[in-house]
Design a protein around this motif. Structure first.
Motif, short mmCIF file in Angstrom:
data_model
loop_
_atom_site.label_atom_id
_atom_site.label_comp_id
_atom_site.label_asym_id
_atom_site.label_seq_id
_atom_site.Cartn_x
_atom_site.Cartn_y
_atom_site.Cartn_z
N ASP B 35 -11.69 14.84 -2.66
CA ASP B 35 -11.99 13.95 -1.56
C ASP B 35 -10.91 14.14 -0.49
OD1 ASP B 35 -12.49 11.93 0.16
OD2 ASP B 35 -12.23 10.28 -1.26
N PRO B 36 -11.30 14.56 0.73
CA PRO B 36 -10.27 14.83 1.73
C PRO B 36 -9.51 13.57 2.15
CG PRO B 36 -12.46 14.99 2.69
CD PRO B 36 -12.65 14.85 1.21
N ARG B 37 -10.04 12.37 1.82
CA ARG B 37 -9.34 11.15 2.21
C ARG B 37 -8.57 10.53 1.05
NH1 ARG B 37 -13.49 7.64 5.64
NH2 ARG B 37 -14.80 8.13 3.89
N SER B 38 -8.43 11.28 -0.02
CA SER B 38 -7.70 10.74 -1.17
C SER B 38 -6.20 10.87 -0.93
CB SER B 38 -8.12 11.50 -2.43
OG SER B 38 -7.15 11.31 -3.43
N LEU B 39 -5.51 9.72 -0.89
CA LEU B 39 -4.05 9.76 -0.67
C LEU B 39 -3.32 10.40 -1.84
CD1 LEU B 39 -1.74 9.03 1.22
CD2 LEU B 39 -1.69 6.75 0.20
N PRO B 40 -3.67 10.09 -3.11
CA PRO B 40 -2.98 10.77 -4.21
C PRO B 40 -3.14 12.29 -4.14
CG PRO B 40 -4.19 8.89 -5.04
CD PRO B 40 -4.59 9.05 -3.62
N ALA B 41 -4.35 12.77 -3.72
CA ALA B 41 -4.54 14.22 -3.62
C ALA B 41 -3.64 14.79 -2.54
CB ALA B 41 -6.00 14.52 -3.31
N GLY B 56 7.32 3.07 -4.82
CA GLY B 56 6.88 2.17 -5.88
C GLY B 56 6.21 2.94 -6.99
N THR B 57 5.33 2.26 -7.70
CA THR B 57 4.59 2.93 -8.79
C THR B 57 3.11 2.66 -8.62
OG1 THR B 57 5.03 0.98 -10.13
CG2 THR B 57 6.40 2.90 -10.56
N LEU B 58 2.30 3.64 -9.06
CA LEU B 58 0.85 3.52 -9.00
C LEU B 58 0.37 2.71 -10.21
CD1 LEU B 58 0.11 7.18 -7.93
CD2 LEU B 58 -0.17 5.14 -6.53
N PRO B 59 -0.88 2.24 -10.18
CA PRO B 59 -1.37 1.43 -11.31
C PRO B 59 -1.28 2.17 -12.65
CG PRO B 59 -2.86 1.25 -9.45
CD PRO B 59 -1.85 2.27 -9.08
N ASP B 60 -1.38 3.52 -12.63
CA ASP B 60 -1.29 4.25 -13.90
C ASP B 60 0.16 4.53 -14.32
OD1 ASP B 60 -0.51 6.18 -12.17
OD2 ASP B 60 -2.22 7.50 -12.47
N GLY B 61 1.11 4.01 -13.57
CA GLY B 61 2.51 4.14 -13.96
C GLY B 61 3.25 5.29 -13.33
N ARG B 62 2.50 6.17 -12.63
CA ARG B 62 3.17 7.29 -11.99
C ARG B 62 3.97 6.79 -10.78
NH1 ARG B 62 -0.94 11.10 -9.88
NH2 ARG B 62 -2.28 9.28 -10.00
N PRO B 63 5.13 7.41 -10.51
CA PRO B 63 5.90 6.95 -9.33
C PRO B 63 5.19 7.33 -8.04
CG PRO B 63 6.95 8.84 -10.37
CD PRO B 63 5.81 8.46 -11.26
N TYR B 448 -1.27 -3.06 -1.01
CA TYR B 448 -2.12 -1.92 -0.69
C TYR B 448 -1.42 -1.08 0.37
CZ TYR B 448 -6.45 -2.59 -3.24
OH TYR B 448 -7.38 -2.65 -4.24
N LEU B 449 -1.34 0.20 0.12
CA LEU B 449 -0.78 1.12 1.12
C LEU B 449 -1.94 1.79 1.82
CD1 LEU B 449 1.49 2.88 2.40
CD2 LEU B 449 1.21 4.44 0.48
N TYR B 450 -2.02 1.58 3.11
CA TYR B 450 -3.09 2.20 3.89
C TYR B 450 -2.46 3.17 4.88
CZ TYR B 450 -6.61 2.57 7.59
OH TYR B 450 -7.46 3.04 8.56
N VAL B 451 -2.62 4.44 4.61
CA VAL B 451 -2.14 5.46 5.55
C VAL B 451 -3.35 5.90 6.35
CG1 VAL B 451 -1.07 7.73 5.76
CG2 VAL B 451 -0.39 6.21 3.92
N LYS B 452 -3.24 5.92 7.65
CA LYS B 452 -4.40 6.25 8.50
C LYS B 452 -5.00 7.59 8.08
CE LYS B 452 -3.40 3.63 12.62
NZ LYS B 452 -2.88 3.68 13.97
N GLY B 453 -6.30 7.59 7.89
CA GLY B 453 -6.98 8.83 7.51
C GLY B 453 -7.21 8.93 6.02
N TYR B 454 -6.62 8.02 5.24
CA TYR B 454 -6.75 8.09 3.79
C TYR B 454 -7.23 6.74 3.23
CZ TYR B 454 -4.16 12.36 4.39
OH TYR B 454 -3.78 13.59 4.81
N THR B 455 -7.83 6.83 2.08
CA THR B 455 -8.32 5.61 1.43
C THR B 455 -7.13 4.76 0.97
OG1 THR B 455 -10.11 6.96 0.59
CG2 THR B 455 -9.88 4.79 -0.37
N PRO B 456 -7.17 3.43 1.18
CA PRO B 456 -6.05 2.59 0.75
C PRO B 456 -5.80 2.70 -0.76
CG PRO B 456 -7.54 1.37 2.15
CD PRO B 456 -8.22 2.65 1.85
N LEU B 457 -4.55 2.50 -1.09
CA LEU B 457 -4.11 2.72 -2.46
C LEU B 457 -3.29 1.52 -2.91
CD1 LEU B 457 -3.90 5.15 -4.50
CD2 LEU B 457 -1.71 5.64 -3.44
N ARG B 458 -3.66 0.96 -4.05
CA ARG B 458 -2.89 -0.18 -4.54
C ARG B 458 -1.66 0.33 -5.30
NH1 ARG B 458 -4.97 -5.70 -7.49
NH2 ARG B 458 -2.92 -6.32 -8.26
N PHE B 459 -0.55 -0.34 -5.12
CA PHE B 459 0.67 0.07 -5.81
C PHE B 459 1.59 -1.14 -6.01
CE2 PHE B 459 4.21 0.24 -2.66
CZ PHE B 459 3.49 -0.15 -1.53
#
Lengths: 98, 539
Positions: B35-41, B56-63, B448-459
């Motif tokens: 997904d081109p809008r995936s922030l983790p990718a 911070g850390t992601l819900p799965d524990g990764r930094p 929630y981290l929302y970087v413009k152009g990417y899907t928001p990510l909870r952390f």
């Protein structure tokens, strides 16, 4: 009544005079279609400059809409844009496919 | 395209696709397209970049660590009180301090030859005190060499009963700012912060007087102003060889052009401002004394306390912050963009909603300072509602990232991405409503981290435990260590400042004029003049 007959006759005469031109254009168009058919059937075109055989099927990105797909490089299935030339993967020269 | 071509493409289309797919390596054909809008990718692709700021850390524990392309850009952090905004700012400050010392921060090693500049403006004192404790805890566990580095690195803007940070308001300091620009900005800030009325006459006089101070590079001083306005001989002497001819001309004909009441009204305002001992000591020190007492150092981290307390009322405290912001906006476009600069505005809505004169400069700065590697981070409780709409809109447009802690109105910002956030069920509208509800009820430190152009990510933000228990000390002890070890490098004892001002007054102002020689100003030439004068006198 007479004027209508004259108009039809005039139009017929014009088509008669133009028919050799249409014939030539039609033949050229058929030749082009035949070239396209051959290229698509072969799935590749040979570069006239370096002789490299360029596959037409690839991961193609449309120059107009940016749509990317695994298909022929000559037509975008998203926007219908067609292209008559491709760049040779070896020497970068443009190749006229059809 | 003609019918013939269309027919041929359809005829050979399936074959072309088959052949093309044959080119794809087998391992990849089965993979789900990225997904081109995936922030983790995106972050995974940027994994090799040198700068990875821990966040911070992601819900799965990764930094979760952000590359410079996001972490160094403008950001807005919104959240209710207690949601974790301040702790996140502190983690950022801690990272920058440790990296500038060449130490790892939150498990991320310092990039090679790392250098950054950072300034925190805190109009509520709380974050300022937390940083002081953080620095003090770091200080006591450091080697003597590192302690020296810390003393040089940290600069403080504070105004207490014992020490003040000098703030030479009218010192151009070799910059290309004009005296008029500086006087205009200072006056705007003063008027906005003052409860007193400024008539057009007083405004005009204050502006020209500000220009005079800038041209002569002298501090605001009541004794000087009194003598300047009341002693024509002294004024003539002060205007001799003045660099600015229009300022000299304005004051040379002062008695003919300005009613005495306007001068008195201006003097009263100056007296009011300089009545606060901390302000008088801070702005009243002559620039050469400041340079002598506090030689220029390689400050990298500046923390400013602009909170109201028992010493300064809210308006005056925010006035200090506005003056500092004016100075920053003046110098930032001339800095070397090779080093990033991070400006952290804590409780930005409080600061900016009461400093209307900063709306335009800050909006302009948020648009233009990116080119100078300046990233402005605004932390606020209620961003959109508290700020003037044009400013809020400009800041939102120019922010690269948003961090949404538990918040209400701003939750709508990410609601449109509800369809793309995993774990939400129902129709689009139901997903949006569920996401808004989720943001409104986020636990502390969750965001929630929302970087413009990417899907928001909870952390979850980094853990920032209170430094006092870890150091085995009380908060008061850590604050005392900071005040003893770090504070003196950028502040001056109030008594020393007062002494410097007294010396300057004695050298520059000298003896006050005798009472009989006080000029009376122009005589009123009619009833209209008289009424105008009375109006000034009232204000």
């Amino acid at each position: 009544m007479t004027r209508a007959i004259l108009r039809v006759l005039g139009l017929g005469l014009l088509y008669l005079l133009a028919s050799p031109v249409f014939l030539v254009l039609g033949i050229r168009r058929l030749q082009k279609l035949q070239q396209l058919h051959r290229a698509l059937a072969a799935g590749a075109v040979t570069c006239p400059s370096c002789g490299y055989r360029n596959a037409l099927a690839a991961l193609a990105r449309c120059r107009r809409c940016g749509f990317a797909e695994y298909a022929t490089r000559l037509r975008c299935s998203a926007c219908g844009q067609t292209t008559k030339t491709i760049d040779c993967a070896s020497c970068q020269a443009s190749i006229r496919v059809w | 395209m003609g019918i013939g071509e269309d027919f041929l493409f359809r005829l050979h289309g399936a074959k072309g696709r088959r052949e093309a797919l044959r080119l794809v390596p087998k391992g990849e054909t089965a993979a789900v397209p990225e997904d081109p809008r995936s922030l983790p990718a995106f972050l995974a692709r940027e994994d090799g970049s040198e700068i990875r700021v821990p966040v911070g850390t992601l819900p799965d524990g990764r930094p979760l660590a952000l590359p410079a392309s996001i972490a160094w850009k403008a950001a807005i952090e919104v959240g209710a009180s207690g949601s974790g905004k301040t702790r996140k700012l502190l983690s950022r400050l801690k990272t920058e301090i440790l990296w500038n010392l060449g130490l790892p921060a939150f498990g991320s090693p310092a990039p090679a030859d790392y250098r950054s500049d950072l300034e925190l403006l805190d109009p509520k004192t709380e974050t300022f005190d937390e940083v002081k404790k953080l620095v003090a805890a770091l200080y006591i566990e450091s080697s003597p060499g590192r302690q020296r580095q810390l003393r040089q690195m940290i600069r403080v803007f504070d105004w207490t009963a014992e020490r003040v940070t000098p703030l030479p308001l009218y010192h151009l300091g070799g910059s290309d700012t004009s005296d008029a620009f500086l006087a205009h900005q200072r006056l705007d800030v003063e008027i906005a912060a003052s409860r007193l009325t400024y008539t057009d006459g007083v405004k005009g006089l204050a502006f020209m007087y500000g220009r005079l101070l800038a041209v002569k590079d002298i501090p605001p001083n009541v004794a000087y102003a009194r003598r300047f306005f009341r002693d024509a001989g002294f004024r003539t002497k002060e205007l001799t060889n003045l660099r600015s001819r229009d300022v000299a001309a304005y004051f040379a004909s002062l008695e003919e052009s300005l009613p005495r009441q306007t001068m008195e009204a201006f003097l009263r305002r100056l007296e009011h401002t300089l009545s606060f001992p901390e302000i008088r000591a801070s702005v009243g020190m002559p620039p050469n004394a400041v340079a002598r007492l506090l030689p220029s150092q390689d400050h990298r981290v500046t923390i400013g306390n602009y909170g109201p307390g028992t010493r300064l009322p809210l308006g005056k405290a925010l006035e200090r912050a506005s003056h500092r912001l004016v100075d920053l906006l003046r110098v930032l476009p001339r800095r070397n963009p090779a080093t990033p600069f991070f400006l952290l505005l804590e409780e930005a809505a409080v600061l900016l909603s009461q400093a209307g004169e900063l709306t335009d400069p800050l909006a302009n700065a948020s648009r233009t300072l990116r080119a100078f590697n300046v990233g402005i981070t605004l932390a606020a409780q209620d961003f959109a509602a508290a700020l003037p709409k044009p400013l809020a809109r400009t800041l939102l447009l120019n922010a690269r990232a948003f961090v949404l802690f538990q918040s209400r109105d701003e939750a709508e910002l990410v609601a449109s991405f509800a369809d793309e956030i995993p774990g939400l069920d129902g129709t689009s509208a139901q997903k949006k409503a569920a996401l808004v509800r989720e943001i409104q009820n986020l636990p502390p430190r969750h965001a929630y981290l929302y970087v413009k152009g990417y899907t928001p990510l909870r952390f979850v933000t980094l853990d920032m435990p209170d430094p006092a228990p870890a150091a085995g000390m009380t908060d008061a002890e850590l604050l005392a260590i900071f005040d003893r070890e770090i504070l003196p490098a950028s502040t001056v004892p109030l008594a020393v400042a007062d002494e410097e001002i007294r010396k300057w007054e004695a050298e520059t102002v000298g003896a006050p004029p005798s009472a009989g020689k006080t000029p009376a100003g122009p005589r009123p030439k009619g009833i209209a003049d008289l009424l105008a004068g009375l109006e000034e006198d009232e204000s």
